[in-house]
Design an enzyme around this catalytic site. Sequence first.
Site, PDB file in Angstrom:
ATOM      1  N   LYS A 220     -11.883   0.058  -1.244  1.00 28.02           N
ATOM      2  CA  LYS A 220     -11.232   0.740  -2.142  1.00 28.02           C
ATOM      3  C   LYS A 220     -11.726   0.773  -3.507  1.00 28.02           C
ATOM      4  O   LYS A 220     -12.564   1.741  -3.753  1.00 28.02           O
ATOM      5  CB  LYS A 220      -9.669   0.131  -1.850  1.00 28.02           C
ATOM      6  CG  LYS A 220      -9.026   0.513  -0.262  1.00 28.02           C
ATOM      7  CD  LYS A 220      -7.969   0.074  -0.129  1.00 28.02           C
ATOM      8  CE  LYS A 220      -7.637   0.444   1.454  1.00 28.02           C
ATOM      9  NZ  LYS A 220      -6.753  -0.477   2.145  1.00 28.02           N
TER      10      LYS A 220
ATOM     11  N   SER B 295       0.660  -1.206   0.009  1.00 23.97           N
ATOM     12  CA  SER B 295       0.047  -0.121   0.104  1.00 23.97           C
ATOM     13  C   SER B 295       0.787   1.179  -0.109  1.00 23.97           C
ATOM     14  O   SER B 295       0.533   2.348  -0.341  1.00 23.97           O
ATOM     15  CB  SER B 295      -0.931   0.131   1.252  1.00 23.97           C
ATOM     16  OG  SER B 295      -0.173  -0.402   2.428  1.00 23.97           O
TER      17      SER B 295
ATOM     18  N   HIS C  19      -5.550  -3.653  -2.153  1.00 21.43           N
ATOM     19  CA  HIS C  19      -4.894  -2.921  -3.564  1.00 21.43           C
ATOM     20  C   HIS C  19      -4.845  -3.433  -4.725  1.00 21.43           C
ATOM     21  O   HIS C  19      -4.406  -2.774  -5.894  1.00 21.43           O
ATOM     22  CB  HIS C  19      -3.505  -1.932  -3.075  1.00 21.43           C
ATOM     23  CG  HIS C  19      -3.830  -1.198  -1.945  1.00 21.43           C
ATOM     24  ND1 HIS C  19      -4.322   0.186  -1.869  1.00 21.43           N
ATOM     25  CD2 HIS C  19      -3.563  -1.233  -0.438  1.00 21.43           C
ATOM     26  CE1 HIS C  19      -4.330   0.692  -0.909  1.00 21.43           C
ATOM     27  NE2 HIS C  19      -3.817  -0.112   0.026  1.00 21.43           N
TER      28      HIS C  19
HETATM   29  C1  PLP Z   1      -6.721  -0.516   3.536  1.00 20.28           C
HETATM   30  C2  PLP Z   1      -6.218  -1.922   3.799  1.00 20.28           C
HETATM   31  C3  PLP Z   1      -6.648  -2.811   4.779  1.00 20.28           C
HETATM   32  C4  PLP Z   1      -7.995  -2.255   5.657  1.00 20.28           C
HETATM   33  O1  PLP Z   1      -9.047  -2.372   4.980  1.00 20.28           O
HETATM   34  P1  PLP Z   1     -10.260  -1.657   5.407  1.00 20.28           P
HETATM   35  O2  PLP Z   1     -11.382  -2.015   4.748  1.00 20.28           O
HETATM   36  O3  PLP Z   1      -9.814  -0.224   5.207  1.00 20.28           O
HETATM   37  O4  PLP Z   1     -10.394  -1.594   6.998  1.00 20.28           O
HETATM   38  C5  PLP Z   1      -6.170  -3.861   5.016  1.00 20.28           C
HETATM   39  N1  PLP Z   1      -5.014  -4.408   4.153  1.00 20.28           N
HETATM   40  C6  PLP Z   1      -4.305  -3.464   3.315  1.00 20.28           C
HETATM   41  C7  PLP Z   1      -3.223  -3.714   2.533  1.00 20.28           C
HETATM   42  C8  PLP Z   1      -4.755  -2.137   3.157  1.00 20.28           C
HETATM   43  O5  PLP Z   1      -4.343  -1.227   2.253  1.00 20.28           O
END
Ligand code: PLP
Length: 398
Positions: free
Chosen positions: A246, A187, A215
Site C-alpha cells: 500500500k 480500511s 493502512h
Molecule cells: C490490504 C489489506 C490486507 C491484505 O494485504 P495484501 O498485501 O494486499 O494481501 C490485510 N489487512 C488489511 C487491513 C488490508 O487493508
Amino acid sequence: MSTLQAERLQFMRRRLEALRSRRLYRQLSVIPDGAQPWITVDGRRLLNLSSNNYLGLATHPAVKAAAAAAETLGCGAGSSRLIAGTFPLHQALEARLASFKQAEGALLFNSGYTANLGIIPALVGPGDLVLSDELNHASLIDGCRLSRAEYRVYLHCDVASLEQELSSAVRENHRGRRLVVTDSVFSMDGDVAPLRAIADLCGAYGAMLLVDEAHSTGCLGPGGRGLVAELGLEREVTVSMSTLSKALGSFGAFVTGSSLVMEYLVNVCRSFIFSTALPPPVVAASLAALDVLEREPELVERLQDNGAFFRQGLQALGFNTLRSETHIVPVLVGDSARALQMAEALRQEGIFVVAIRPPTVPLGSARIRASVMATHTRADLEFAREAFERVGKREGLI
Ligand SMILES: *Cc1c(COP(=O)(O)O)cnc(C)c1O
C-alpha cells in the site's frame, strides 16, 4: 462445455444470478495506469480516489529504478525462505524494517492476506480464544477461522464490549490462550482503533495483541511508522503486521515484534514456511521505498493534510463520512443499488471511486470509499469536492 459439465456447474450460474439480482455482482475493470493519481478508464481521464498507493511510491523514480535488481538477482527467488530463498536482500530488508518499526525483529511475508492467514493460527488454536473487532479486514477473519480457536466478535472500536468478552472468558474459567486482533486504521471506514485502551486490556487480561497496520504504516505516526509507533506501544503489541503493497508502493508484507516471536513464526507459521520468497526486484523496491520515506517524510504530512482537506470539505457539504479521521474517507449511502448509481455518476463527473457493498461492509451500509494520495494536488481535491457536491445534490444525499 459438455452437458454433464454444464449441469455440474449449474450452482455457479445460480449463485451469480443471485448476486446480480441483489446488485452485488462484481466485475474487473482494466486500468493501464491504476496506481497514478489520474488514470485512464475506458479511454477517459479520471481522478483516482481508489488507490492504496498513498504516497505515490509505486511510481516513484527511485523505487522503479531499484526494481532493476532483477538484472543481477533474477525475477524470482526460486524457493521458499527456509530452503534457498533467503537472499542477503531479504535479510537487509528485514533488518531495515525492524529498525524502522523500532522492534527487535521483522519477518517478510508474501502478502498481507497470507500473513494474517498464517500468524493467527500460529498464535492460537483449538481450546484458545480469539477476539476480533466486528469490522476487521477479511484476512484477519479468515485467519481466525483457520485457527479453530473459539472466535468472538466485539463491537467496532468498543473497548467496553471487548472488556465484556474478556471478563466473561475469565468468569467461564477459560483456560486457553487469548488473542485480540484489530486493524489500526479500518480500511473501509478510515477510523482509528483505540489502541492504547485495547493494549491496556490485553495487559490486564493476559491476552496477546495482533495489530494490522496495512493502512497506517507509511500514513500515520512519526515518519510514517504507523499507529503503534505513534502511541509508543511497541512493547505491548505481540505482533504488528504491515503491508509493503500500500503506502510502501510495491508488494508483500512484514511483521515486527520480539526476536522470540520472529523465531517462533519462522518455525511454525505455515504461510511463511510453505511459500516462495518474495522476488528480488520487489524486495529491492521496498528498500528503496524506505529510503524515500526517510528522505522525504513530508510525503506523510502531505497525505495527512490532503486527507483532512478532502474529508472536511465533504463534511462541510453535509456528507456522512462516518468516523473517518484519516486519508480514507467513506461517504455513507446505505443501499447497494444507490451506491452503485452514485459511483457511476461520479465517474461521469471525472472521479474514479468504487461502491463498497456487502459483504465487504455490513448490510445496509454500502458506501463510496474515497482515499487521497500525497501526490494529489489541492486543485485535484477541489475538483473532487465539486463533483461530489453536484452528484450528492442530484442523488439527494445532501
Ligand atoms: C490490504 C489489506 C490486507 C491484505 O494485504 P495484501 O498485501 O494486499 O494481501 C490485510 N489487512 C488489511 C487491513 C488490508 O487493508
